[in-house]
Scaffold this active site. Structure first.
Site: not given
Length: 389
Positions: A91, A152, A207, A210, A244, A345, A375
């Site tokens: 990532c 993960q 969003r 929410s 994500s 992501h 991370c």
């Protein structure tokens, strides 16, 4: 002494990583090419001046295989004389691209570099590069970790359990990410960094509206009887809402010495001040942001209090909350325009996306120092300190 400055940083809007997403129909080479083209157009430099293009891509297979960055650079109209390479630190791939670019500039190997990243998760699914691999561990790794590692999502659950993070805390953080991203979109904070493409001019995953009640109704995303038996301490609090998203997108930064920027009449956004990489327990997997943050601050000669803004990748709410707990960082300075839970992501693009979002936020707010950390699978992390100019 030579330095490295970012003179331009752009990104595409982030599309939903589904067949219905606005960027699904775009080949990843063309998706990256758009950001590569934009950094040149906005800076008005001659692309022949670029010494190298370093691109981050995680799932390097199929349409994203065989040095995608080279194809994207050519698709962007860069001269054939401009080389390109593709890197993978999971990532953090495009954050690592920024590190390599800045290090090369400081060392004198480059004068002008583009560091970028892309991921089309709707066209090249996550994990597609492992298809057909019967054993990815090998003998030595399996002997060191005989029980095997986990996904993960399970790592995020283990972090939540170890740091005592409740479902409510995780959901509150996720909700705040959407609220901040929605506000940033509404007030125009993203306009300077966005390069609309393929009919999309805003991030699709935000969003607004929410509620905690809505989020509380979602089921745990990673529960299984096998994992529940292996890890009885897990509370099963990770859901699609506090993790994500899966997305498509690209981002690019233009890096050079401040002397070269002055010669070209360009005003830098920020200096790449210091960088570090770190490692941690591969079972917890996502906690290396904690030692990496300490390491980069030490290298920078700065204290946590010196940092005005943080960008910490929101792979999961639990990652950022555990990081904030152990570092002591003020959450009001973290991801001030929302993070990956709201924005998305797209794996290989995320490092450059966070850098783009951070340096523009620093410029907008007049911040002196910003810190980015990401991370990464395998218990890895990148950390970068930027100095506003």
């Amino acid at each position: 002494m030579r330095d490295a400055v970012i003179v331009e940083a752009v990104r595409t809007p982030i599309g939903k990583g589904k067949a219905t997403g606005a960027l699904h129909g775009v080949h990843p080479a063309d998706l990256l090419a758009h950001s590569l083209r934009e950094v040149v157009r906005r800076s008005e430099i001659d692309p022949a001046l670029i010494d190298d293009v370093i691109g981050g891509v995680v799932t390097q297979v199929g349409e994203q295989g065989s040095n995608l960055t080279r194809r994207a650079a050519l698709a962007a109209g860069y001269p054939e004389s401009v080389p390109a390479t593709t890197v993978d630190r999971q990532c953090g791939s495009s954050q690592q691209a920024i590190h390599f670019a800045a290090q090369g500039v400081i060392a004198g190997a480059y004068d002008v570099v583009v560091a970028a990243g892309v991921e089309s998760m709707s066209r090249v699914p996550m994990g597609a590069n492992l298809i057909g691999a019967e054993d990815i561990a090998g003998v030595g790794f399996a002997e060191r970790y005989p029980e095997g590692l986990v996904s993960q999502g399970i790592s995020a659950e283990l972090i939540a359990a170890k740091w005592g993070l409740s479902r409510t805390q995780l959901d509150e953080f996720a909700l705040a990410s959407h609220e901040k991203a929605g506000a940033a979109t509404k007030n125009g904070s993203f306009e300077a960094q966005l390069a609309p493409y393929a009919g999309i001019s805003h991030d699709e995953g935000i969003r607004v509206g929410s509620t905690l009640e809505t989020l509380a109704g979602l089921r745990p995303a990673y529960y299984s009887e096998e994992m529940a038996a292996r890890f009885p301490q897990i509370g099963w609090n990770i859901t699609a809402a506090n993790a994500s998203q899966i997305n498509d997108g690209s981002a690019a930064t233009l890096i050079m010495t401040s002397e070269r920027a002055a010669q070209l009449g360009l005003r830098p956004l920020a200096r790449v001040h210091s960088f570090a990489v770190g490692g941690d327990d591969p079972l917890l997997m996502l906690t290396a942001v904690i030692p990496a943050t300490r390491k980069v601050l030490q290298r920078a000669g700065l204290d946590l209090a010196d940092i005005d803004l943080f960008e910490v990748n929101e792979a999961f709410s639990s990652v950022v909350l555990a990081w904030a707990h152990d570092t002591g960082a003020d959450l009001s300075k973290v991801n001030v325009n929302g993070g990956a839970i709201a924005l998305g992501h797209p794996l290989g693009a995320s490092g450059a996306r966070l850098a783009t979002t951070l340096v523009h936020a620093m410029h907008e707010r007049g911040a002196r120092y910003g810190l980015q950390t990401m991370c990464e699978a395998g218990g890895l992390a990148n950390a970068t300190v930027y100095e506003g100019l």
